[in-house]
Design a protein around this motif. Sequence first.
Motif, mmCIF file in Angstrom:
data_model
loop_
_atom_site.group_PDB
_atom_site.id
_atom_site.type_symbol
_atom_site.label_atom_id
_atom_site.label_comp_id
_atom_site.label_asym_id
_atom_site.label_seq_id
_atom_site.Cartn_x
_atom_site.Cartn_y
_atom_site.Cartn_z
ATOM 1 N N LEU A 113 0.850 -1.191 0.000
ATOM 2 C CA LEU A 113 0.000 0.000 0.000
ATOM 3 C C LEU A 113 0.885 1.240 0.000
ATOM 4 O O LEU A 113 1.753 1.392 0.855
ATOM 5 N N MET A 114 0.654 2.110 -0.977
ATOM 6 C CA MET A 114 1.397 3.354 -1.116
ATOM 7 C C MET A 114 0.409 4.483 -1.331
ATOM 8 O O MET A 114 -0.746 4.249 -1.680
ATOM 9 N N GLY A 115 0.880 5.701 -1.156
ATOM 10 C CA GLY A 115 0.035 6.863 -1.361
ATOM 11 C C GLY A 115 0.586 7.778 -2.430
ATOM 12 O O GLY A 115 1.713 7.608 -2.904
ATOM 13 N N THR A 116 -0.208 8.760 -2.774
ATOM 14 C CA THR A 116 0.223 9.821 -3.670
ATOM 15 C C THR A 116 0.812 10.936 -2.800
ATOM 16 O O THR A 116 0.876 10.822 -1.578
ATOM 17 N N ILE A 117 1.188 12.034 -3.403
ATOM 18 C CA ILE A 117 1.664 13.175 -2.628
ATOM 19 C C ILE A 117 0.600 13.579 -1.607
ATOM 20 O O ILE A 117 0.904 13.912 -0.472
ATOM 21 N N THR A 118 -0.647 13.496 -1.980
ATOM 22 C CA THR A 118 -1.753 13.891 -1.107
ATOM 23 C C THR A 118 -2.048 12.856 -0.025
ATOM 24 O O THR A 118 -2.348 13.211 1.108
ATOM 25 N N THR A 119 -1.961 11.577 -0.345
ATOM 26 C CA THR A 119 -2.404 10.539 0.589
ATOM 27 C C THR A 119 -1.275 9.811 1.319
ATOM 28 O O THR A 119 -1.552 9.019 2.213
ATOM 29 N N GLN A 120 -0.023 10.076 0.954
ATOM 30 C CA GLN A 120 1.079 9.328 1.572
ATOM 31 C C GLN A 120 1.149 9.534 3.078
ATOM 32 O O GLN A 120 1.456 8.608 3.825
#
Length: 123
Positions: A104-111
């Motif tokens: 599971l990884m995030g974007t700049i917004t969700t990391q």
Amino acid sequence: MLVIVSDEQPKIAMGLMSYIPSLPTYAEVTRELQWYQVSDARTLMLWKDPITKHFTAVLGVEEVYDAVLLRLVAFGPEVPVVERQKVGHDIYTALSNWFPELTLMGTITTQKLVNEWKMTKHD
């Protein structure tokens, strides 16, 4: 409980997506929904509260190589701000279980959300 948005549920997902500040108009929410629908690698999911059985959050994910990328997450107003981290923890754990072979990884917004979950998931 996570549920993939079906053909009968786009309005529920769109309603929850309307709480995302970067999607302020109906046209932008519709465009985002369609973006998830045109690729088998992208999935729009709803979170069903285990107590109320209401859909209280929406999340968008994309399978990329050996990872599942959390692209968006939005909570409905019935989830108090002070409860969102706990509910988010439950959501990200369920998402990780849904895609057990993927990281599971995030974007700049969700990391930041993913990092907080990773730090507390062994509690």
